[in-house]
Design a protein around this motif. Structure first.
Motif: not given
Ligand code: NAI
Length: 701
Positions: A475-485
């Motif tokens: 699970v990732s929150g909303v941000c640019f690129g999420f976790i990986g990118n």
């Protein structure tokens, strides 16, 4: 006596059943139960034969690895160790038969190997998968297997860790019989068929004839090693153990096995692999969802967009058994997408990656449409249209209107704001991101992006689908690129900066591949499409999201302008002959020219260690920022993302685990070193606060 192990007598035969569902793991209670059962049965003169089996759906999945997590060898002194248990089975004066169904893996199979004979139900599997955790079988597996089936086959089975199906197990001699009907009845008949008074076959008593394997077998196998670096250490130790089995008496071999086991247990590789194993499990836990939240049932699925990603997602869904309806803009595109999906399934079937009948039935689950109303009865719809905010907003609104109440609507966007799309859908509680990686039916990673209004059961539904697709879901929150990118961005930024300073794409890629990355950043960008990467940078620039750095990723932007879009156009950071990347003086001229215009002096030489540190350390630092912002639940989730989606070396356990193993203080100090030597006008090298805090208490280096 432990209630985990039950004894039932049928006439003169005792049936000993491990009953610790769902996996009958060999916990301390299970080990004690087996030990006590066999000790008691030895004294029971009414019993003339013993069958060992497992309750529920398997014989036993082996050791309970949560038991030794972080405990080193201390865990093994808890109660009876498994070797002791195996010794008691082996020493029984009455014939002991393992009745295997489902699977007998690892310690479970070692229990079966210490029985005098083994029978199995059709479809059962056996195997010694310990190597996959950087370990080796530590309860006689390395000593009994070669005695039973020969040195060469045993080495193959133990060092591959692969499961062996019943038919192969029978032809190798790992099992003695396949029982078609009732397994216990079959095991009883097997015992009845043994000649009265005949000597029991104790594997420990078998000696291995050196003539049964080539004289240079061990030297050659050691030299071949294991191409998977994470498994290389354990593989060498396994070979040592099998050699001990071939050349030493059983008890000496057992001592060699145990010391090799402990060496594996203490290895960095095993630590990293065990971390990854637990990290993946942990990633499924969502701490802030109300207890008892149930996922919504998903029977029918839809995919919008039949391009690269839409096709892969549809394949992945169909492989898991979901009917998929795929929507495209016109009939030609819809038909082309469905035809391409069918062709891929045919390839999967004919290459043996799927059983042909399964491939055919999965292919039949996918149908095409051009009408959004056809998605009306889907329980989950995943949108994978062009990466454009306006187009995606329109699509989100249309899906919001067309999908039935309670349907989950997901976007596969890689860069756009999921909350904006959720708003556009008009039903943000049903909306989230499901970020697949290309090719979507092959790549293991799935980032589930939780919007600010995503309902808990929507989230649980996406997680459950992820599991069903056999993805490593994070699970990732909303941000640019999420976790990986987001974490990969500073890594790519630095690789471009190094190119401007005079490193070549080949040098950068070689350095990071030597560190263990599956593919260096330049080849990675060429493969993903330089235009795709550049477009993201350009969009962020328009939105004022880039640092105030005139050289920020200017290389990919220039290559994009020049039409050097990577492998697909034959030229990018490299030029390509087929898939072979070749250093290209034309590309070099582009880098040199950009550097000259930006006033960046070419350095005479750049050490590989600097390349690795400058790319990897800011990636780690970004991970700390992500955790501080609450974008991810836990540090190990970031490791799962990088191990499953970005080719981070398994033997290093993911970037955050790696930071821990090299020491947070060292990571912080090296960031500060680059702040000093490279300048830090943009704050690229400023350690995250949470990293600073860990560094302050870090005992290492
Ligand atoms: P693509 O260009 O290969 O495919 C997009 C497809 O959507 C086209 O076939 C187009 O005809 C179709 N489409 C456009 N508007 C439509 C509409 N209104 N209704 C139905 N179909 C429509 O793009 P790709 O690479 O498959 O990317 C799709 C999404 O996946 C994008 O959001 C992208 O950011 C994301 N993504 C892409 C990855 C990649 O490696 N290509 C990785 C992860 C995410």
């Amino acid at each position: 006596m432990s209630d985990v192990v039950q004894i039932q007598k049928q006439g003169n035969i005792a049936i000993v059943t491990m009953n610790l569902p769902p996996m009958n793991v060999l916990s301390a209670a299970n080990r004690a139960g087996l030990y006590d059962a066999f000790t008691a049965l030895e004294k029971d003169s009414s019993v003339t034969g013993i069958i060992v089996t497992g309750a529920g759906r398997c014989f036993s999945a082996g050791a309970d690895i949560t038991e030794f997590k972080g405990k080193g060898d201390a865990a093994f002194s808890e109660g009876r160790d498994l070797s002791e248990v195996c010794d008691v089975l082996d020493a029984s004066s009455k014939p002991v038969v393992a009745a295997i169904h489902g699977f007998a893996f690892g310690g479970g199979f070692e229990v079966a190997l210490s029985c005098h004979y083994r029978v199995a139900a059709p479809g059962a599997q056996v195997g010694l998968p310990e190597v996959n955790l950087g370990l080796l079988p530590g309860a006689g597996g390395t000593q009994r297997t070669p005695r039973l089936i020969g040195v060469e086959q045993a080495t193959k089975i133990i060092s591959s860790g692969a499961p062996v199906d019943t038919k192969s197990a029978l032809s190798l001699g790992l099992i003695d019989q396949i029982v078609e009907g009732d397994l216990i009845e079959g095991a009883k008949s097997f015992i009845a068929g043994l000649a009265k008074g005949a000597k029991l076959r104790r594997i420990r008593d078998i000696t291995i004839d050196p003539a049964t394997y080539p004289a240079d077998f061990f030297a050659k196998t050691r030299a071949a090693g294991n191409k998977k670096r994470a498994l290389a250490f354990a593989t060498q130790r396994i070979i040592d153990c099998v050699e001990a089995a071939a050349t030493k008496p059983f008890d000496e071999g057992m001592k060699a096995e145990w010391s090799n086991f402990l060496a594996c247990m203490a290895s960095t590789e095993s630590g990293a692999l065990q971390h990854a194993f637990f990290a993946q499990r942990e990633a499924n836990k969502i701490p802030d969802v109300p207890a008892g939240t149930k996922e919504r049932p998903v029977k029918k699925t839809g995919v919008v967009g039949g391009g690269t990603m839409g096709r892969g997602i549809a394949i992945s869904l169909a492989m898991a058994g979901y009917p998929v309806i795929l929507m495209e803009v016109d009939a030609t595109r819809a038909e082309a997408a469905v035809a391409a999906i069918r062709a891929e399934f045919e390839k999967l079937g004919s290459s043996g990656k799927m059983k042909p009948d399964q491939a055919a039935s999965s292919a039949a689950l996918v149908t095409g449409t051009t009408s959004i109303t056809d998605l009306g009865d889907c329980d989950l719809v995943i949108e994978a249209v062009f990466e454009n905010l306006e187009i995606k907003k329109v699509m989100a609104a249309q899906l919001g209107a067309a999908c039935k109440p309670g349907a989950v609507i997901a976007s596969n966007t890689s860069t756009l704001d999921v909350d904006l799309l959720a708003q556009a859908s008009g039903r943000p509680a049903d909306f989230l991101g499901m970020h697949f990686f290309s090719p979507a039916h092959v790549m293991k990673l799935l980032e589930v992006v939780r919007g600010k209004d995503t309902a808990p059961d929507t989230l649980m539904t996406a997680m459950a689908v992820g599991r069903k697709l056999q993805k490593h879901t994070v699970v990732s929150g909303v941000c640019f690129g999420f976790i990986g990118n987001r974490m990969i961005e500073p890594y790519v930024r630095e690789s471009e900066a190094l190119l401007l300073e005079g490193a070549t794409p080949g040098q950068i890629d070689r350095a990071l591949e030597a560190f263990g990355m599956a593919m260096g950043p330049c080849r990675m960008m060429d493969l993903a499409g330089v235009d795709v990467g550049a477009k993201t940078v350009i969009e962020r620039d328009k939105d004022g999201m880039l640092p105030n750095d005139p050289t920020y990723r200017i290389i990919c932007r220039e290559l994009e302008k020049l039409g050097r879009h990577g492998q697909k156009t034959g030229k990018g950071y490299y030029r390509y002959e087929g898939r072979n990347a070749i250093e290209d003086p034309e590309a070099q001229a582009v880098f040199d020219d950009l550097a000259r215009r930006a006033g960046i002096a070419k350095r005479n030489s750049i050490e590989d260690s600097e390349i690795v540190e400058r790319c990897i350390l800011p990636l780690i630092n970004e991970g700390f920022l992500i955790l501080e912002e609450g974008i991810a639940y836990r540090s190990s989730d970031l490791d799962t993302v990088f191990l499953s989606g970005y080719g981070f070396p398994a033997e290093r356990g993911g970037p955050m685990y790696y930071a821990q193993t090299v020491g947070h203080k060292w990571v912080r100090d090296r960031l500060l070193h680059y702040a000093e030597t490279r300048g830090n006008a943009q704050g690229y090298w400023t350690p995250a606060k949470s990293l600073e805090a860990l560094a302050a208490s870090s005992p290492k280096k």
